[in-house]
Design a protein around this motif. Structure first.
Motif, PDB file in Angstrom:
ATOM      1  N   GLY A 125      50.103   9.293 -15.067  1.00  0.00           N
ATOM      2  CA  GLY A 125      49.816  10.443 -14.218  1.00  0.00           C
ATOM      3  C   GLY A 125      48.788  10.124 -13.157  1.00  0.00           C
ATOM      4  N   LYS A 126      48.083  11.150 -12.736  1.00  0.00           N
ATOM      5  CA  LYS A 126      47.076  10.966 -11.697  1.00  0.00           C
ATOM      6  C   LYS A 126      45.808  10.332 -12.266  1.00  0.00           C
ATOM      7  CE  LYS A 126      48.553  14.525  -8.437  1.00  0.00           C
ATOM      8  NZ  LYS A 126      48.115  15.634  -7.550  1.00  0.00           N
ATOM      9  N   MET A 127      45.033   9.728 -11.364  1.00  0.00           N
ATOM     10  CA  MET A 127      43.774   9.106 -11.760  1.00  0.00           C
ATOM     11  C   MET A 127      42.734   9.360 -10.674  1.00  0.00           C
ATOM     12  SD  MET A 127      44.831   5.108 -11.150  1.00  0.00           S
ATOM     13  CE  MET A 127      45.217   4.489  -9.498  1.00  0.00           C
ATOM     14  N   HIS A 128      41.485   9.317 -11.057  1.00  0.00           N
ATOM     15  CA  HIS A 128      40.407   9.337 -10.084  1.00  0.00           C
ATOM     16  C   HIS A 128      40.284   7.929  -9.496  1.00  0.00           C
ATOM     17  CE1 HIS A 128      39.272  13.237 -11.700  1.00  0.00           C
ATOM     18  NE2 HIS A 128      39.120  12.715 -12.905  1.00  0.00           N
ATOM     19  N   VAL A 129      40.081   7.850  -8.189  1.00  0.00           N
ATOM     20  CA  VAL A 129      39.903   6.556  -7.523  1.00  0.00           C
ATOM     21  C   VAL A 129      38.496   6.541  -6.941  1.00  0.00           C
ATOM     22  CG1 VAL A 129      40.767   4.957  -5.792  1.00  0.00           C
ATOM     23  CG2 VAL A 129      42.369   6.441  -7.027  1.00  0.00           C
ATOM     24  N   PHE A 130      37.698   5.569  -7.398  1.00  0.00           N
ATOM     25  CA  PHE A 130      36.262   5.513  -7.109  1.00  0.00           C
ATOM     26  C   PHE A 130      35.971   4.195  -6.405  1.00  0.00           C
ATOM     27  CE2 PHE A 130      31.883   4.529  -8.039  1.00  0.00           C
ATOM     28  CZ  PHE A 130      31.217   5.704  -8.350  1.00  0.00           C
ATOM     29  N   GLY A 131      35.458   4.263  -5.164  1.00  0.00           N
ATOM     30  CA  GLY A 131      35.191   3.022  -4.443  1.00  0.00           C
ATOM     31  C   GLY A 131      34.052   3.166  -3.464  1.00  0.00           C
ATOM     32  N   GLY A 132      33.282   2.090  -3.317  1.00  0.00           N
ATOM     33  CA  GLY A 132      32.166   2.095  -2.390  1.00  0.00           C
ATOM     34  C   GLY A 132      32.244   0.944  -1.414  1.00  0.00           C
ATOM     35  N   SER A 133      31.783   1.181  -0.170  1.00  0.00           N
ATOM     36  CA  SER A 133      31.778   0.162   0.864  1.00  0.00           C
ATOM     37  C   SER A 133      33.222  -0.287   1.123  1.00  0.00           C
ATOM     38  CB  SER A 133      30.856  -0.992   0.459  1.00  0.00           C
ATOM     39  OG  SER A 133      30.563  -1.845   1.533  1.00  0.00           O
ATOM     40  N   TRP A 134      33.534  -1.580   1.006  1.00  0.00           N
ATOM     41  CA  TRP A 134      34.932  -2.000   1.126  1.00  0.00           C
ATOM     42  C   TRP A 134      35.787  -1.261   0.102  1.00  0.00           C
ATOM     43  CZ3 TRP A 134      39.202  -3.716   3.110  1.00  0.00           C
ATOM     44  CH2 TRP A 134      40.235  -4.173   2.274  1.00  0.00           C
ATOM     45  N   GLY A 135      35.241  -0.940  -1.047  1.00  0.00           N
ATOM     46  CA  GLY A 135      35.987  -0.174  -2.043  1.00  0.00           C
ATOM     47  C   GLY A 135      36.407   1.187  -1.524  1.00  0.00           C
ATOM     48  N   SER A 136      35.603   1.780  -0.632  1.00  0.00           N
ATOM     49  CA  SER A 136      36.004   3.059  -0.043  1.00  0.00           C
ATOM     50  C   SER A 136      37.181   2.850   0.904  1.00  0.00           C
ATOM     51  CB  SER A 136      34.825   3.709   0.689  1.00  0.00           C
ATOM     52  OG  SER A 136      34.559   3.094   1.938  1.00  0.00           O
ATOM     53  N   THR A 137      37.168   1.743   1.638  1.00  0.00           N
ATOM     54  CA  THR A 137      38.275   1.408   2.540  1.00  0.00           C
ATOM     55  C   THR A 137      39.565   1.250   1.753  1.00  0.00           C
ATOM     56  OG1 THR A 137      36.632   0.051   3.702  1.00  0.00           O
ATOM     57  CG2 THR A 137      38.909  -0.095   4.465  1.00  0.00           C
ATOM     58  N   LEU A 138      39.479   0.446   0.694  1.00  0.00           N
ATOM     59  CA  LEU A 138      40.660   0.191  -0.131  1.00  0.00           C
ATOM     60  C   LEU A 138      41.132   1.467  -0.823  1.00  0.00           C
ATOM     61  CD1 LEU A 138      42.689  -1.813  -1.291  1.00  0.00           C
ATOM     62  CD2 LEU A 138      40.989  -2.442  -3.031  1.00  0.00           C
ATOM     63  N   ALA A 139      40.201   2.300  -1.267  1.00  0.00           N
ATOM     64  CA  ALA A 139      40.574   3.565  -1.909  1.00  0.00           C
ATOM     65  C   ALA A 139      41.345   4.454  -0.952  1.00  0.00           C
ATOM     66  CB  ALA A 139      39.319   4.278  -2.417  1.00  0.00           C
ATOM     67  N   ALA A 145      48.892   5.355   0.751  1.00  0.00           N
ATOM     68  CA  ALA A 145      50.166   4.801   0.262  1.00  0.00           C
ATOM     69  C   ALA A 145      50.693   5.546  -0.956  1.00  0.00           C
ATOM     70  CB  ALA A 145      49.985   3.319  -0.069  1.00  0.00           C
ATOM     71  N   PHE A 146      49.764   6.003  -1.836  1.00  0.00           N
ATOM     72  CA  PHE A 146      50.183   6.631  -3.100  1.00  0.00           C
ATOM     73  C   PHE A 146      49.375   7.901  -3.364  1.00  0.00           C
ATOM     74  CE2 PHE A 146      51.190   2.105  -3.593  1.00  0.00           C
ATOM     75  CZ  PHE A 146      52.521   2.162  -3.987  1.00  0.00           C
ATOM     76  N   PRO A 147      49.472   8.885  -2.499  1.00  0.00           N
ATOM     77  CA  PRO A 147      48.660  10.098  -2.688  1.00  0.00           C
ATOM     78  C   PRO A 147      48.959  10.819  -3.990  1.00  0.00           C
ATOM     79  CG  PRO A 147      50.349  10.450  -1.012  1.00  0.00           C
ATOM     80  CD  PRO A 147      50.338   8.979  -1.312  1.00  0.00           C
ATOM     81  N   HIS A 148      50.196  10.745  -4.464  1.00  0.00           N
ATOM     82  CA  HIS A 148      50.584  11.453  -5.682  1.00  0.00           C
ATOM     83  C   HIS A 148      49.974  10.840  -6.936  1.00  0.00           C
ATOM     84  CE1 HIS A 148      53.412   8.278  -4.692  1.00  0.00           C
ATOM     85  NE2 HIS A 148      53.800   8.206  -5.944  1.00  0.00           N
ATOM     86  N   ASN A 291      45.572   8.896   9.306  1.00  0.00           N
ATOM     87  CA  ASN A 291      46.298   9.475   8.174  1.00  0.00           C
ATOM     88  C   ASN A 291      45.412  10.418   7.362  1.00  0.00           C
ATOM     89  OD1 ASN A 291      49.176   8.182   7.718  1.00  0.00           O
ATOM     90  ND2 ASN A 291      47.845   6.543   8.483  1.00  0.00           N
ATOM     91  N   THR A 292      44.469  11.059   8.050  1.00  0.00           N
ATOM     92  CA  THR A 292      43.584  11.966   7.319  1.00  0.00           C
ATOM     93  C   THR A 292      44.311  13.205   6.806  1.00  0.00           C
ATOM     94  OG1 THR A 292      42.824  12.715   9.500  1.00  0.00           O
ATOM     95  CG2 THR A 292      41.357  11.276   8.266  1.00  0.00           C
ATOM     96  N   ALA A 293      45.459  13.523   7.371  1.00  0.00           N
ATOM     97  CA  ALA A 293      46.229  14.640   6.813  1.00  0.00           C
ATOM     98  C   ALA A 293      46.627  14.338   5.373  1.00  0.00           C
ATOM     99  CB  ALA A 293      47.464  14.910   7.670  1.00  0.00           C
ATOM    100  N   THR A 294      46.978  13.084   5.111  1.00  0.00           N
ATOM    101  CA  THR A 294      47.298  12.684   3.732  1.00  0.00           C
ATOM    102  C   THR A 294      46.047  12.697   2.871  1.00  0.00           C
ATOM    103  OG1 THR A 294      49.135  11.302   4.488  1.00  0.00           O
ATOM    104  CG2 THR A 294      48.264  10.850   2.287  1.00  0.00           C
ATOM    105  N   LEU A 295      44.955  12.124   3.386  1.00  0.00           N
ATOM    106  CA  LEU A 295      43.703  12.124   2.626  1.00  0.00           C
ATOM    107  C   LEU A 295      43.231  13.546   2.351  1.00  0.00           C
ATOM    108  CD1 LEU A 295      41.748   9.261   4.442  1.00  0.00           C
ATOM    109  CD2 LEU A 295      42.990   9.124   2.271  1.00  0.00           C
ATOM    110  N   ALA A 296      43.447  14.441   3.300  1.00  0.00           N
ATOM    111  CA  ALA A 296      43.000  15.825   3.152  1.00  0.00           C
ATOM    112  C   ALA A 296      43.752  16.566   2.056  1.00  0.00           C
ATOM    113  CB  ALA A 296      43.132  16.558   4.486  1.00  0.00           C
ATOM    114  N   SER A 297      44.874  16.019   1.615  1.00  0.00           N
ATOM    115  CA  SER A 297      45.629  16.652   0.527  1.00  0.00           C
ATOM    116  C   SER A 297      45.037  16.328  -0.838  1.00  0.00           C
ATOM    117  CB  SER A 297      47.092  16.188   0.580  1.00  0.00           C
ATOM    118  OG  SER A 297      47.209  14.800   0.225  1.00  0.00           O
ATOM    119  N   ILE A 298      44.017  15.466  -0.852  1.00  0.00           N
ATOM    120  CA  ILE A 298      43.357  15.027  -2.079  1.00  0.00           C
ATOM    121  C   ILE A 298      41.894  15.458  -2.000  1.00  0.00           C
ATOM    122  CG2 ILE A 298      42.756  13.006  -3.504  1.00  0.00           C
ATOM    123  CD1 ILE A 298      44.971  11.501  -1.851  1.00  0.00           C
TER     124      ILE A 298
END
Length: 363
Positions: A125-139, A145-148, A291-298
């Protein structure tokens, strides 16, 4: 004069809300047979806990057990893993060399690795994605790519990786530093950390300082033919690593550089970063904010240090403005009186508080 009351560290120290715990499981996962990449991963917390995918910084920063301390060990199932080429993942830049470790090492590959690891660990199912610095970029790239698959994004020290962001960190007044090292000729992190800046530039000739990132990349790309060339490459990697590691803290810790002064870590960290920076992070310009419209859905939760010199606050401001423009302000936006590192006291406390307050993932 009595200096004993002055703060000597801005790190969290013994201020953690949760104790250090041992990993419940660990292992290696083959993700690319052609290039031979295997990811090292660790899992903390209950097997039936809410999954958290932790994305470390850098690129090339690797994980450490301390990174599991942001999370309630009774609630969260935390996945730490070392991204391609670094930490305990194989092949490793320091052990196998860049030719092997940087092959098939792009943002798209890392996004695929998250999916492969998620499937291998049975996260359906869904998961929390936690990232900082480059990790925020990758998150953010993963979430686009996989908002669901994302219940929430918890982002610290936003890194958008635009040309201006990298120039601020690595170019500054480098071209004229030999003439006027303290002249404010351009924006840059050198303004707050002049001595550390001098150490970074000391590796390069005056001519090489006209493009600091490209010059360091040339040193890293050289296949050493003798001990002198090997030493130059190692010195360059350590200088690069120490620059970012030291200025990540509001109060620099020169006597305790930790992993950033370690030769093997520095070789991985510096060469992987240079590889990604030379290739625009392997992300199309404008992809994240476009692609902030996609990010805004989360639900997006942001923590950023006001005094961050690695990723200045303007990067968080741009993301927040884009989210608001897409019709969804961040679920949380905390500006701390801290620097860049997740281990800065105020950043660590804010991140922990966010995790404690997240709505639970329901089936």
């Amino acid at each position: 004069m009595d200096f004993s009351r002055l703060e000597t560290s801005s790190k969290i120290g013994d201020g953690w809300a949760y104790p250090a715990v041992e990993a419940r499981k660990s292992g290696w996962l083959a993700v690319d047979a052609e290039a031979g990449h295997r990811l090292y991963w660790e899992e903390y917390g209950p097997a039936d806990g809410e999954p958290v995918m932790f994305l470390h910084g850098g690129p090339g920063g690797a994980c450490s057990p301390e990174m599991a301390r942001f999370f309630d060990p009774a609630r969260y199932r935390v996945i730490l893993f070392d991204q391609r080429g670094c930490g305990k993942s194989e092949p490793n830049v320091a052990a196998a060399g860049p030719a092997a470790a940087l092959a098939h090492n792009t943002t798209a590959d890392l996004i695929g690795d998250i999916e492969t690891l998620r499937d291998a660990l049975g996260i359906a199912g869904k998961m929390h994605v936690f990232g900082g610095s480059w990790g925020s970029t990758l998150a953010m790239a993963y979430a686009i790519a996989f908002p669901h698959h994302c219940a929430s994004l918890i982002l610290r020290g936003i890194f958008l990786g635009a040309a201006e962001d990298l120039l601020y960190l690595y170019q500054g007044n480098a071209a004229t530093w030999h003439e006027a090292p303290h002249a404010l000729t351009a924006p840059g992190a050198y303004i707050a950390y002049p001595d550390e800046w001098g150490e970074l530039l000391s590796i390069l000739t005056v001519a090489e300082r006209t493009d600091v990132m490209a010059s360091y990349k040339t040193i890293f790309d050289t296949v050493p033919a003798n001990e002198a060339e090997r030493r130059k490459q190692l010195d360059a990697a350590v200088a690069w690593s120490l620059w970012e590691g030291t200025i990540s803290n509001l109060i620099p810790e020169h006597a305790a550089t930790g992993k950033f002064g370690d030769a093997d870590f520095a070789l991985c960290f510096a060469q992987i970063e240079a590889h990604y920076f030379a290739n625009n992070l392997f992300i199309e310009p404008g992809h994240l904010l476009g692609n902030t419209a996609t990010l805004a859905s989360i639900p997006v939760h942001i923590v950023h240090g006001r005094f961050d010199q690695v990723c200045p606050l303007t990067q968080a401001s741009r993301l927040v403005d884009a989210l608001r423009g897409a019709g969804a302000k961040p679920a949380t936006y905390i500006i701390t009186n801290a620097g860049h590192s997740a281990m800065e006291r105020e950043n660590a406390l804010a991140l922990t508080a966010i995790m404690d307050g997240l709505p639970r993932i329901t089936a």
